[in-house]
Design a protein around this motif. Structure first.
Motif, PDB file in Angstrom:
ATOM      1  N   VAL A  88      15.201  60.159  19.514  1.00 55.54           N
ATOM      2  CA  VAL A  88      14.670  61.494  19.736  1.00 55.54           C
ATOM      3  C   VAL A  88      13.406  61.380  20.578  1.00 55.54           C
ATOM      4  CG1 VAL A  88      13.678  63.544  18.657  1.00 55.54           C
ATOM      5  CG2 VAL A  88      15.640  62.413  17.605  1.00 55.54           C
ATOM      6  N   VAL A  89      13.340  62.127  21.663  1.00 56.36           N
ATOM      7  CA  VAL A  89      12.179  62.148  22.538  1.00 56.36           C
ATOM      8  C   VAL A  89      11.301  63.316  22.104  1.00 56.36           C
ATOM      9  CG1 VAL A  89      11.386  62.067  24.921  1.00 56.36           C
ATOM     10  CG2 VAL A  89      13.733  61.422  24.377  1.00 56.36           C
ATOM     11  N   ARG A  90      10.015  63.044  21.915  1.00 54.14           N
ATOM     12  CA  ARG A  90       9.098  64.081  21.433  1.00 54.14           C
ATOM     13  C   ARG A  90       7.887  64.142  22.344  1.00 54.14           C
ATOM     14  NH1 ARG A  90       5.090  63.317  17.262  1.00 54.14           N
ATOM     15  NH2 ARG A  90       6.164  61.380  16.735  1.00 54.14           N
ATOM     16  N   ARG A  91       7.592  65.335  22.835  1.00 53.83           N
ATOM     17  CA  ARG A  91       6.412  65.504  23.682  1.00 53.83           C
ATOM     18  C   ARG A  91       5.162  65.456  22.825  1.00 53.83           C
ATOM     19  NH1 ARG A  91       4.218  71.166  25.922  1.00 53.83           N
ATOM     20  NH2 ARG A  91       2.308  70.401  26.853  1.00 53.83           N
ATOM     21  N   THR A  92       4.176  64.654  23.260  1.00 53.30           N
ATOM     22  CA  THR A  92       2.897  64.563  22.551  1.00 53.30           C
ATOM     23  C   THR A  92       1.734  65.067  23.389  1.00 53.30           C
ATOM     24  OG1 THR A  92       2.462  62.312  23.346  1.00 53.30           O
ATOM     25  CG2 THR A  92       3.707  62.537  21.271  1.00 53.30           C
ATOM     26  N   GLY A  93       1.845  64.998  24.736  1.00 52.31           N
ATOM     27  CA  GLY A  93       0.716  65.346  25.577  1.00 52.31           C
ATOM     28  C   GLY A  93      -0.383  64.306  25.490  1.00 52.31           C
ATOM     29  N   GLY A  94      -1.534  64.633  26.078  1.00 55.89           N
ATOM     30  CA  GLY A  94      -2.702  63.754  26.004  1.00 55.89           C
ATOM     31  C   GLY A  94      -2.839  62.876  27.221  1.00 55.89           C
ATOM     32  N   HIS A  95      -2.101  61.787  27.254  1.00 56.69           N
ATOM     33  CA  HIS A  95      -2.189  60.861  28.384  1.00 56.69           C
ATOM     34  C   HIS A  95      -1.871  61.604  29.678  1.00 56.69           C
ATOM     35  CE1 HIS A  95      -2.203  56.987  30.363  1.00 56.69           C
ATOM     36  NE2 HIS A  95      -0.986  57.175  30.818  1.00 56.69           N
TER      37      HIS A  95
END
Length: 296
Positions: free
Chosen positions: A205-212
């Protein structure tokens, strides 16, 4: 796909005297970590908000040189049933300033992985060291015409007009990053499969985290994207010069490390020293990287 850890001989491209691939098995899933090489970068980029003397002390304590460090580049190949998925694609071959990187294509070939067998590519983000391998001359013609490339929609949108105002990258890196991202989007637009917050790509499962980056993502099973660097265990609050939102990147990093420490799941990350397979432990107020024993 050959997941043998042993060396293959017979030609100059397969006779390297350094380890460049490492196979592990997760249940019924075959996972191969492939080294794309290393980038030599100034140490200031690894901790832009740290006191220089504290950063120098950490480098000295880690037996690392004071001025430049080798930034590892790792790619993960995952086979599950009829699907072969690449997580990221390395740097490519167009950068003379980085002569020790961009080796993914030859190392996939040495490992017995035919580019035509790749059904999916998951991009943790669209920095050039994660998409450049797909821009190597001749690669697109060898890929499956039905190849699916998965990336967060926020990531694709960001690189149309990226904001570098909060980064601390060496010049002229921002311009090159933008140029490579635009070229990639143009060449592979028809094969991009943008997702919003979470998307299932067998076997993970690919999950967007943001940040970088705004659309930076992690893959549950094989990769932690670009959120974790060697210094991030001892100093997870230190900002990396390549982070587009440094404060959010630090929050994401701490959250991911805490989650990994609690679940005791294995971690593979693009920018940890090859083969980058291990677990995360809590050590007081910081974290500790526990490398897996090399399995022959």
């Amino acid at each position: 796909m050959n997941l043998d850890n042993t060396a293959h001989t017979g030609g100059p491209e397969t006779d390297e005297l350094i380890p460049s691939r490492y196979a592990i098995r997760v249940g019924e899933i075959d996972v191969l970590v492939v080294s794309d090489g290393v980038l030599s970068l100034p140490t200031a980029t690894m901790a832009t908000n740290a006191d220089p003397s504290v950063r120098a002390a950490w480098l000295d304590n880690m037996f690392l040189p004071p001025d430049a460090f080798d930034w590892p580049l790792n790619v993960v190949a995952v086979r599950s049933g009829s699907q072969t998925t690449l997580i990221d694609a390395g740097l490519g071959m167009e950068y003379p300033d980085f002569p020790r990187a961009g080796r993914l294509v030859q190392r996939l070939r040495a490992a017995g992985i035919d580019l035509a067998s790749v059904t999916d590519v998951v991009l943790t983000h669209m920095h050039m060291d994660h998409v450049g391998g797909l821009l190597v001359e001749g690669v697109r013609d060898r890929l499956c015409p039905d190849l699916r490339i998965h990336a967060a929609a926020a990531e694709v949108e960001f690189w149309a007009f990226p904001d570098f105002s909060r980064t601390s990258m060496p010049s002229p890196v921002p311009g090159v990053l933008w140029s490579v991202a635009q070229r990639f989007s143009n060449e592979y637009r028809s094969q991009l499969r943008p997702f919003q917050a979470e998307y299932e790509v067998a076997p993970g499962v690919v999950r967007r985290t943001g940040g970088h980056t705004p659309g930076h993502s992690v893959v549950r099973l094989a990769s932690a994207g670009g959120a974790v660097f060697p210094v991030g265990f001892d100093h997870p609050d230190w900002h990396n010069g390549f982070e587009h939102d440094p404060e959010e990147a630090a929050r994401v990093r701490i959250r991911l490390l805490r989650e990994l420490a609690e679940t005791e799941e294995s971690l593979v990350a693009p920018h940890l020293p090859f083969p980058s397979v291990g677990r995360v432990a809590v050590a007081g107020d910081v974290f500790r990287w526990v490398s897996a024993f090399w399995d022959y």
